[in-house]
Design a protein around this motif. Structure first.
Motif, PDB file in Angstrom:
ATOM      1  N   UNK A   1      10.943  14.533   8.305  1.00 35.23           N
ATOM      2  CA  UNK A   1       9.915  13.526   8.043  1.00 35.23           C
ATOM      3  C   UNK A   1      10.489  12.129   8.211  1.00 35.23           C
TER       4      UNK A   1
ATOM      5  N   UNK B   1       0.823  -1.209   0.000  1.00 28.40           N
ATOM      6  CA  UNK B   1       0.000   0.000   0.000  1.00 28.40           C
ATOM      7  C   UNK B   1       0.860   1.263   0.000  1.00 28.40           C
ATOM      8  N   UNK B   2       2.118   1.120   0.373  1.00 28.24           N
ATOM      9  CA  UNK B   2       3.003   2.298   0.412  1.00 28.24           C
ATOM     10  C   UNK B   2       3.126   2.951  -0.961  1.00 28.24           C
TER      11      UNK B   2
ATOM     12  N   UNK C   1      11.625   9.608   2.613  1.00 30.81           N
ATOM     13  CA  UNK C   1      12.109   8.303   2.156  1.00 30.81           C
ATOM     14  C   UNK C   1      11.118   7.238   2.617  1.00 30.81           C
ATOM     15  N   UNK C   2      10.581   6.505   1.668  1.00 37.48           N
ATOM     16  CA  UNK C   2       9.640   5.425   1.988  1.00 37.48           C
ATOM     17  C   UNK C   2      10.364   4.106   1.741  1.00 37.48           C
TER      18      UNK C   2
ATOM     19  N   UNK D   1       2.832   3.694   9.058  1.00 37.93           N
ATOM     20  CA  UNK D   1       2.038   2.894   8.114  1.00 37.93           C
ATOM     21  C   UNK D   1       1.715   1.503   8.666  1.00 37.93           C
ATOM     22  N   UNK D   2       2.290   1.173   9.802  1.00 40.48           N
ATOM     23  CA  UNK D   2       2.136  -0.199  10.325  1.00 40.48           C
ATOM     24  C   UNK D   2       1.123  -0.244  11.465  1.00 40.48           C
TER      25      UNK D   2
ATOM     26  N   UNK E   1       9.314   8.129   7.881  1.00 46.43           N
ATOM     27  CA  UNK E   1       8.312   7.114   7.496  1.00 46.43           C
ATOM     28  C   UNK E   1       8.606   5.822   8.237  1.00 46.43           C
TER      29      UNK E   1
ATOM     30  N   UNK F   1      10.171  -2.723   3.758  1.00 49.80           N
ATOM     31  CA  UNK F   1      10.158  -3.191   5.140  1.00 49.80           C
ATOM     32  C   UNK F   1      11.327  -4.132   5.391  1.00 49.80           C
TER      33      UNK F   1
ATOM     34  N   UNK G   1      -2.539   3.838   5.925  1.00 55.03           N
ATOM     35  CA  UNK G   1      -2.615   2.392   5.626  1.00 55.03           C
ATOM     36  C   UNK G   1      -3.095   1.636   6.881  1.00 55.03           C
TER      37      UNK G   1
END
Lengths: 135, 109
Positions: free
Chosen positions: B106, A18-19, A131-132, B9-10, B108, A135, B41
């Motif tokens: 920022x 989903x990221x 930065x995404x 997001x988790x 993430x 995982x 998410x």
């Protein structure tokens, strides 16, 4: 810094997380606000813009390609580049080494080839950088 | 002092390391920084009042602004009245505004 600019690094391949959707939503929202955006696609994210992606029918539901309206990431990238072809501007750079590893050469128009040095330059010239990571 | 925007997001059920984000965010807040946590998410699953293991009460008690992405809430069928008090629904536009504030860092997760 006169004009605001946002740089985003993405790494996930298409159709996995989903990221990717969130990243594309951020890019879209920023462009609609008139903000210049840089995207540095690293690792599997270079496949987001691959031209060879094709929408498909859904044999489980019995729907055709047209009924399914299957979205492809290449179309999202193409449409964002269309929005960002003037001002505000969207600059999309795929990591060249990542492209070669994956054979992801055939990409939608407007996507450039670069290196982490480009990411560094974009980050230093931006209001902020997100930065995404994978995982 | 810089502003901090954490994008979580988790969800806490799948990812126990969401506690690390809460630790970092609350520590920065105690030091006087402006800290915001934006849930996106599956992280929005933690907004539900009955969600156990949620880090949100700790964040809210420390004075951190907690925002939940409206799109992610809708995708998961979570109504605003199901959410914990003081969690505000926000748009992706608001996240962009937060990212573009001067002197903002920022992160993430």
């Amino acid at each position: 810094m006169a004009e605001k600019k946002l740089t985003i690094a993405i790494m996930d391949p298409p159709y996995e997380k989903a990221s990717t959707t969130t990243a594309l939503r951020i890019v879209s929202a920023a462009l609609k606000k008139g903000i210049h955006v840089n995207v540095f696609a690293y690792e599997g994210a270079v496949n987001l813009a691959m031209k060879d992606q094709a929408p498909h029918a859904n044999p489980v539901k019995g729907t055709t390609v047209e009924q399914e309206e299957h979205p492809t990431t290449k179309e999202f990238v193409r449409s964002l580049l269309e929005i960002g072809k003037g001002s505000p501007q969207l600059t999309w750079i795929n990591c060249g080494l990542c492209v070669d590893e994956r054979g992801a050469v055939n990409v939608v128009d407007g996507v450039k080839r670069g290196s982490p040095a480009d990411f560094f330059k974009m980050a230093t010239e931006s209001t902020n950088t997100l930065v995404i990571p994978t995982r | 002092m810089p502003n901090y925007i954490f994008i979580e997001s988790r969800d806490p059920f799948d990812s126990p390391d969401t506690s690390f984000l809460a630790d970092t965010a609350t520590s920065l807040k105690r030091r006087g920084n402006d800290v915001t946590v934006f849930l996106v998410q599956n992280a929005v699953l933690a907004t539900r009042k009955q969600a156990r293991k949620s880090q949100l009460p700790r964040l809210i008690e420390s004075g951190i602004a907690v925002l939940a992405d409206d799109f992610s809430l809708r995708e998961r069928g979570i109504q605003s009245d199901e959410c914990q008090a003081n969690v505000k629904t926000a748009t992706i536009d608001q996240l962009v505004d937060l990212l573009l504030r001067e002197n903002t860092r920022a992160i993430w997760h």
